[in-house]
Design a protein around this motif. Structure first.
Motif, PDB file in Angstrom:
ATOM      1  N   ARG A 107      19.448  72.946  47.594  1.00 45.22           N
ATOM      2  CA  ARG A 107      19.039  73.900  46.348  1.00 45.22           C
ATOM      3  C   ARG A 107      18.557  75.109  46.934  1.00 45.22           C
ATOM      4  NH1 ARG A 107      12.803  73.624  45.555  1.00 45.22           N
ATOM      5  NH2 ARG A 107      13.168  75.838  44.991  1.00 45.22           N
ATOM      6  N   PHE A 108      18.971  75.157  47.783  1.00 41.75           N
ATOM      7  CA  PHE A 108      20.140  76.566  48.726  1.00 41.75           C
ATOM      8  C   PHE A 108      20.582  77.838  47.859  1.00 41.75           C
ATOM      9  CE2 PHE A 108      21.781  79.433  52.181  1.00 41.75           C
ATOM     10  CZ  PHE A 108      20.926  80.687  51.702  1.00 41.75           C
ATOM     11  N   PRO A 109      22.372  77.095  47.380  1.00 41.14           N
ATOM     12  CA  PRO A 109      23.235  77.489  46.356  1.00 41.14           C
ATOM     13  C   PRO A 109      22.245  77.998  44.849  1.00 41.14           C
ATOM     14  CG  PRO A 109      23.828  74.978  46.844  1.00 41.14           C
ATOM     15  CD  PRO A 109      22.504  75.848  47.068  1.00 41.14           C
ATOM     16  N   GLU A 110      21.683  77.425  44.093  1.00 42.97           N
ATOM     17  CA  GLU A 110      21.008  77.309  42.921  1.00 42.97           C
ATOM     18  C   GLU A 110      19.742  78.753  43.258  1.00 42.97           C
ATOM     19  OE1 GLU A 110      17.792  74.436  41.700  1.00 42.97           O
ATOM     20  OE2 GLU A 110      19.460  73.521  42.172  1.00 42.97           O
ATOM     21  N   ILE A 111      19.617  79.112  44.365  1.00 38.86           N
ATOM     22  CA  ILE A 111      18.277  80.086  44.488  1.00 38.86           C
ATOM     23  C   ILE A 111      19.347  81.269  44.716  1.00 38.86           C
ATOM     24  CG2 ILE A 111      16.246  80.682  46.282  1.00 38.86           C
ATOM     25  CD1 ILE A 111      15.302  78.519  44.529  1.00 38.86           C
ATOM     26  N   LEU A 112      20.006  81.348  45.392  1.00 40.54           N
ATOM     27  CA  LEU A 112      21.125  81.847  45.462  1.00 40.54           C
ATOM     28  C   LEU A 112      21.795  82.612  44.390  1.00 40.54           C
ATOM     29  CD1 LEU A 112      23.025  81.942  49.251  1.00 40.54           C
ATOM     30  CD2 LEU A 112      20.809  82.959  48.455  1.00 40.54           C
ATOM     31  N   GLN A 113      22.752  81.415  43.159  1.00 37.94           N
ATOM     32  CA  GLN A 113      23.283  81.933  42.497  1.00 37.94           C
ATOM     33  C   GLN A 113      21.985  83.289  41.233  1.00 37.94           C
ATOM     34  OE1 GLN A 113      26.367  81.614  41.493  1.00 37.94           O
ATOM     35  NE2 GLN A 113      25.564  82.635  39.544  1.00 37.94           N
ATOM     36  N   LYS A 114      20.465  82.051  41.356  1.00 36.23           N
ATOM     37  CA  LYS A 114      19.831  83.613  40.621  1.00 36.23           C
ATOM     38  C   LYS A 114      19.180  84.185  41.086  1.00 36.23           C
ATOM     39  CE  LYS A 114      14.737  82.382  38.638  1.00 36.23           C
ATOM     40  NZ  LYS A 114      14.390  84.435  39.232  1.00 36.23           N
ATOM     41  N   ILE A 115      19.635  84.077  42.360  1.00 36.18           N
ATOM     42  CA  ILE A 115      19.648  86.287  42.469  1.00 36.18           C
ATOM     43  C   ILE A 115      20.505  87.217  42.636  1.00 36.18           C
ATOM     44  CG2 ILE A 115      18.437  86.942  44.974  1.00 36.18           C
ATOM     45  CD1 ILE A 115      17.703  84.963  45.989  1.00 36.18           C
ATOM     46  N   LEU A 116      22.277  86.487  42.364  1.00 40.08           N
ATOM     47  CA  LEU A 116      22.592  86.723  41.967  1.00 40.08           C
ATOM     48  C   LEU A 116      22.614  88.102  40.813  1.00 40.08           C
ATOM     49  CD1 LEU A 116      25.553  85.143  43.615  1.00 40.08           C
ATOM     50  CD2 LEU A 116      25.122  87.232  44.346  1.00 40.08           C
ATOM     51  N   GLU A 117      22.199  86.842  39.821  1.00 34.82           N
ATOM     52  CA  GLU A 117      22.454  87.001  38.540  1.00 34.82           C
ATOM     53  C   GLU A 117      20.668  88.293  38.593  1.00 34.82           C
ATOM     54  OE1 GLU A 117      21.338  83.484  37.036  1.00 34.82           O
ATOM     55  OE2 GLU A 117      23.875  82.482  37.272  1.00 34.82           O
ATOM     56  N   ASP A 118      19.276  87.992  38.974  1.00 40.65           N
ATOM     57  CA  ASP A 118      18.279  88.767  37.978  1.00 40.65           C
ATOM     58  C   ASP A 118      18.246  90.061  39.903  1.00 40.65           C
ATOM     59  OD1 ASP A 118      16.953  87.300  40.457  1.00 40.65           O
ATOM     60  OD2 ASP A 118      15.878  85.481  38.994  1.00 40.65           O
ATOM     61  N   LEU A 119      18.679  89.463  40.622  1.00 39.25           N
ATOM     62  CA  LEU A 119      18.379  90.966  41.794  1.00 39.25           C
ATOM     63  C   LEU A 119      17.450  90.623  42.056  1.00 39.25           C
ATOM     64  CD1 LEU A 119      20.583  93.925  40.205  1.00 39.25           C
ATOM     65  CD2 LEU A 119      21.438  91.311  41.980  1.00 39.25           C
ATOM     66  N   LEU A 120      16.103  89.400  42.282  1.00 44.42           N
ATOM     67  CA  LEU A 120      15.319  89.129  42.649  1.00 44.42           C
ATOM     68  C   LEU A 120      15.121  88.179  44.039  1.00 44.42           C
ATOM     69  CD1 LEU A 120      13.073  88.971  38.888  1.00 44.42           C
ATOM     70  CD2 LEU A 120      13.064  90.675  40.763  1.00 44.42           C
ATOM     71  N   LEU A 121      14.589  89.306  45.233  1.00 38.49           N
ATOM     72  CA  LEU A 121      15.139  88.858  46.264  1.00 38.49           C
ATOM     73  C   LEU A 121      13.847  87.829  46.902  1.00 38.49           C
ATOM     74  CD1 LEU A 121      16.993  91.691  48.352  1.00 38.49           C
ATOM     75  CD2 LEU A 121      17.549  89.561  48.394  1.00 38.49           C
ATOM     76  N   HIS A 122      12.377  88.428  46.444  1.00 37.51           N
ATOM     77  CA  HIS A 122      11.591  87.439  46.789  1.00 37.51           C
ATOM     78  C   HIS A 122      11.381  85.869  46.100  1.00 37.51           C
ATOM     79  CE1 HIS A 122      10.390  88.064  42.760  1.00 37.51           C
ATOM     80  NE2 HIS A 122      10.122  86.871  42.617  1.00 37.51           N
ATOM     81  N   THR A 123      12.617  85.113  45.540  1.00 35.93           N
ATOM     82  CA  THR A 123      12.803  83.630  45.352  1.00 35.93           C
ATOM     83  C   THR A 123      13.226  83.306  46.450  1.00 35.93           C
ATOM     84  OG1 THR A 123      13.296  84.739  43.148  1.00 35.93           O
ATOM     85  CG2 THR A 123      14.353  82.730  43.334  1.00 35.93           C
ATOM     86  N   LEU A 124      14.287  84.058  47.225  1.00 35.71           N
ATOM     87  CA  LEU A 124      14.687  83.695  48.762  1.00 35.71           C
ATOM     88  C   LEU A 124      13.260  83.325  49.762  1.00 35.71           C
ATOM     89  CD1 LEU A 124      16.661  83.056  50.352  1.00 35.71           C
ATOM     90  CD2 LEU A 124      17.225  84.908  50.702  1.00 35.71           C
ATOM     91  N   CYS A 125      12.249  84.703  49.328  1.00 31.26           N
ATOM     92  CA  CYS A 125      11.330  84.202  50.858  1.00 31.26           C
ATOM     93  C   CYS A 125       9.723  83.233  49.861  1.00 31.26           C
ATOM     94  CB  CYS A 125      11.002  85.064  50.167  1.00 31.26           C
ATOM     95  SG  CYS A 125      11.904  86.811  50.475  1.00 31.26           S
ATOM     96  N   ASP A 126      10.313  82.776  48.626  1.00 35.07           N
ATOM     97  CA  ASP A 126       9.342  82.216  48.588  1.00 35.07           C
ATOM     98  C   ASP A 126      10.226  80.367  48.887  1.00 35.07           C
ATOM     99  OD1 ASP A 126       7.873  83.767  47.579  1.00 35.07           O
ATOM    100  OD2 ASP A 126       8.324  83.456  45.338  1.00 35.07           O
ATOM    101  N   TYR A 127      11.141  80.350  48.745  1.00 35.84           N
ATOM    102  CA  TYR A 127      12.513  79.327  48.358  1.00 35.84           C
ATOM    103  C   TYR A 127      12.016  79.127  50.368  1.00 35.84           C
ATOM    104  CZ  TYR A 127      16.369  76.373  50.227  1.00 35.84           C
ATOM    105  OH  TYR A 127      17.084  75.398  50.162  1.00 35.84           O
ATOM    106  N   LEU A 128      12.773  80.136  50.956  1.00 30.42           N
ATOM    107  CA  LEU A 128      12.113  80.135  52.957  1.00 30.42           C
ATOM    108  C   LEU A 128      10.742  79.117  53.228  1.00 30.42           C
ATOM    109  CD1 LEU A 128      14.370  82.661  54.122  1.00 30.42           C
ATOM    110  CD2 LEU A 128      15.038  79.875  53.658  1.00 30.42           C
TER     111      LEU A 128
END
Length: 649
Positions: A569-590
């Motif tokens: 799911r890592f690429p879809e998490i990154l794609q979402k952040i590239l769109e909304d610029l909300l980095l907490h999504t990456l922290c939640d994923y990790l």
């Protein structure tokens, strides 16, 4: 597809020229030979470029969500060709019994058919029609219709296994992004002669992380530090410098504490009328580029620059300085451009610009002929769009500046500098840092917290924590020092990035250094443990690489399957952040990845040992490869967040 088409056309054109005899020796056909050479050169260039793109795409991690959206988009189009832009909703399933992903478009399509066509069709019937039209693909094992019309998607195990093997062989690669765009990120932006304080922490950390993300995704990133290095405050600073260090032109003044120097000059400016007049004269002489005053300005800037760099070195920040002074010469042209296009009104001697939809006008020239922040921000916007040719502009600035920046952006559109359908100009706003009393974070005396003091306190607390855990007894002094800086700065960064940037957040060393829950301390420790599994089984990198090429990743156990899907799911998490610029999504994923790994490790033996002797009797290599894939994704996630893990903790 465009390149392939052009290659076909060029090949046909070369054949046509051959038929003209242009490859012969007749001098009368020289022009045709030149044309043929150009076409061949262009053909070679395109073929090479296409080869590189295909090679890059083959290594890119597949965004499974995007793949499923394409598949269901085609199915909906085939089932309901009359619908324009039908709703397309594909999300990961929350429970394993509902499959791996869900397509939830049927309910929305049912509403559209009722409103636009006056057709009453049940969502379940629509879901069944969509399911029948799913094209042949390599990722879906089966689909099931559930409830009122949810389409539950089960992925193929061999597809997931193949993607994990690709990740292990090629490393963690970004998802394919198409055309390489230029991104300009404006972040950090402290003021000269003032120390960086806790308020600069968020812009600096969030901006750095955004740059790292866009760079990893393959964009051309320009990192800009829009320093407050120009303006009326320099008049009082230079006047005070002349009084305190009259020989500053020949002897470098020993300004140790620039903050105190600033406060002294401000006090004099507020209380001494004569000093105030001289300060204004100094501004005029500075803006007219008098060499002595430029030298004084440079001295003050240099002292600040050295202090800022200490912070940037601690936090591993890379940024190009391009302060307000850089745009000073462009400001008169900005005023003229707005005047020439009839946007300027004069109000009590000031030149102002009203932007439709915004009640407060921009002041582009003061009544005394001086420029303002509005003018410098407009000049910066135009330079980034028209000179730097930025496709995406991101301003990492606090929420308090929101109306100002939106007005500046709207003015840029109004005058024709950019079209928002083509160029993305975004304000990545963020809330304030609060103390544990839920008020603005201050020292006990009520002063703003200096950033350097905060970082030093973080180092001290991280060392105390490591010693409490008796790490000083098992780590070498070098390892202990590396763990201290990793934990201290990693925890400060993660505490900020793990909160939604739009909200305020409470700064608490106790919470951020807790090694339980969604903190950097927990994740760094989890990562170090995962990396140690293969090492303790005496499996080196070469053996892992060989296994990645030869082993099939078996995903029969439910926890293996859950972990494998989570990794991908890592690429879809990154794609979402590239769109909304909300980095907490990456922290939640990790954090989710680390906890999913723990479930896997507790239920699936990676290394089996004899209970009596403790000797290794069996190594389940495919499971070690899952450990390796988890660690690789975590390492890349840490890198994007600017966190440095350590081998031993």
């Amino acid at each position: 597809a465009f390149q392939e088409n052009e290659i076909k056309l060029l090949t046909a054109e070369i054949e046509r020229l051959k038929n003209f005899g242009c490859l012969g020796v007749s001098p009368s056909l020289e022009g045709l030979r030149d044309e043929n050479a150009k076409l061949k050169y262009r053909l070679n260039f395109l073929q090479k470029s296409l080869q590189e793109e295909r090679s890059k795409a083959a290594k890119s991690m597949i965004n499974i969500n995007s793949c499923l959206q394409e598949i269901f988009g085609a199915a909906i189009q085939a089932a309901y060709p009359e619908l324009e832009n039908p709703p397309l909703v594909v999300t990961p399933s929350q429970q394993p019994k509902f499959g791996d992903y869900q397509c939830n478009s049927a309910m929305a399509i049912s509403q559209i058919l009722l409103k636009t066509k006056e057709q009453k069709v049940s969502p379940r019937e629509i879901a069944e029609k969509i399911a029948k039209n799913i094209p042949a693909n390599e990722c879906i094992e089966k689909v099931e219709i559930a409830g009122p019309g949810f389409i539950n998607v089960h992925l193929r195990k061999d597809f997931v296994s193949k993607q994990l093997s690709s990740l292990l062989m090629n490393g963690v690669q970004p998802p394919a992004i198409g055309k390489r765009k230029k991104v300009v990120v404006d972040f950090s932006s402290p003021n000269i002669a003032k120390e960086m304080h806790v308020g600069h922490l968020r812009s600096t950390i969030i901006g750095e992380s955004m740059c790292r993300l866009f760079e990893f995704a393959g964009y051309d990133v320009l990192r800009l530090n829009h320093l407050g290095d120009w303006g009326t405050q320099f008049g009082m600073l230079i006047a005070h410098l002349q009084d305190k260090f009259p020989d500053y032109l020949t002897v470098s003044p020993p300004i140790g504490d620039l903050q105190a120097f600033y406060k002294e000059s401000k006090r004099r400016f507020d209380t001494e009328e004569e000093f105030k007049k001289r300060a204004y004269q100094c501004v005029v002489l500075l803006q007219s580029k008098n060499p002595d005053f430029i030298k004084a300005w440079e001295l003050i800037c240099d002292v600040s620059r050295k202090e800022f760099q200490k912070i940037y070195n601690c936090l591993d920040i890379t940024v190009i300085e391009r302060g307000e002074s850089f745009y000073h010469e462009m400001m008169k042209d900005i005023v003229k451009e707005f005047e020439d296009k009839g946007f300027v009104q004069v109000d009590d001697g000031r030149k102002i610009v009203f932007v439709p939809g915004f009640p407060v006008p921009l002041t582009i020239m003061k009544s005394d002929g001086g420029y303002t922040y509005d003018t410098s921000d407009l000049a910066a916007l135009k330079h980034r769009l028209c000179e730097e040719k930025g496709d995406i502009l991101i301003y990492v600035v606090d929420s308090g500046q929101s109306v100002h920046l939106q007005t500046v952006f709207a003015a840029g559109q109004m005058i024709g500098w950019y079209d928002p359908k083509v160029t993305r100009v975004a304000h990545a706003a963020f809330g304030v840092v609060l103390g544990e009393d839920k008020k603005k974070f201050k020292t006990r005396s009520g002063d703003t917290v200096r950033l350097i003091d905060l970082l030093e306190e973080g180092l001290k607390r991280a060392m105390d924590k490591l010693k409490d855990k008796e790490r000083d007894k098992v780590l070498t002094p070098e390892e202990l020092k590396a763990a201290q800086t990793s934990v201290a700065f990693g925890c400060i960064k993660y505490a900020d990035l793990s909160h939604n940037r739009l909200n305020d957040y409470v700064f608490s060393f106790d919470k951020m250094l807790d090694d339980r829950g969604n903190t950097a301390a927990y994740l760094l420790y989890a990562f170090t443990r995962i990396r140690a599994i293969a090492r303790l089984a005496n499996i080196d990198e070469q053996m892992l690489r060989k296994a990645a090429r030869e082993e099939v990743l078996i995903l029969d156990h439910e926890k293996e399957w859950k972990l494998g899907k989570c990794i991908l799911r890592f690429p879809e998490i990154l794609q979402k952040i590239l769109e909304d610029l909300l980095l907490h999504t990456l922290c939640d994923y990790l954090y989710e990845l680390a906890t999913t790994f723990t479930e896997f490790y507790d239920n699936c033996y990676c290394v089996e040992k004899d209970r009596q002797s403790g000797q290794i009797v069996k190594v389940n290599m495919w499971r070690l490869l899952l450990c390796e894939a988890t660690a690789a994704v975590m390492a890349k996630g840490f890198d994007i967040l600017g966190i440095k893990p350590v081998q031993r903790m």
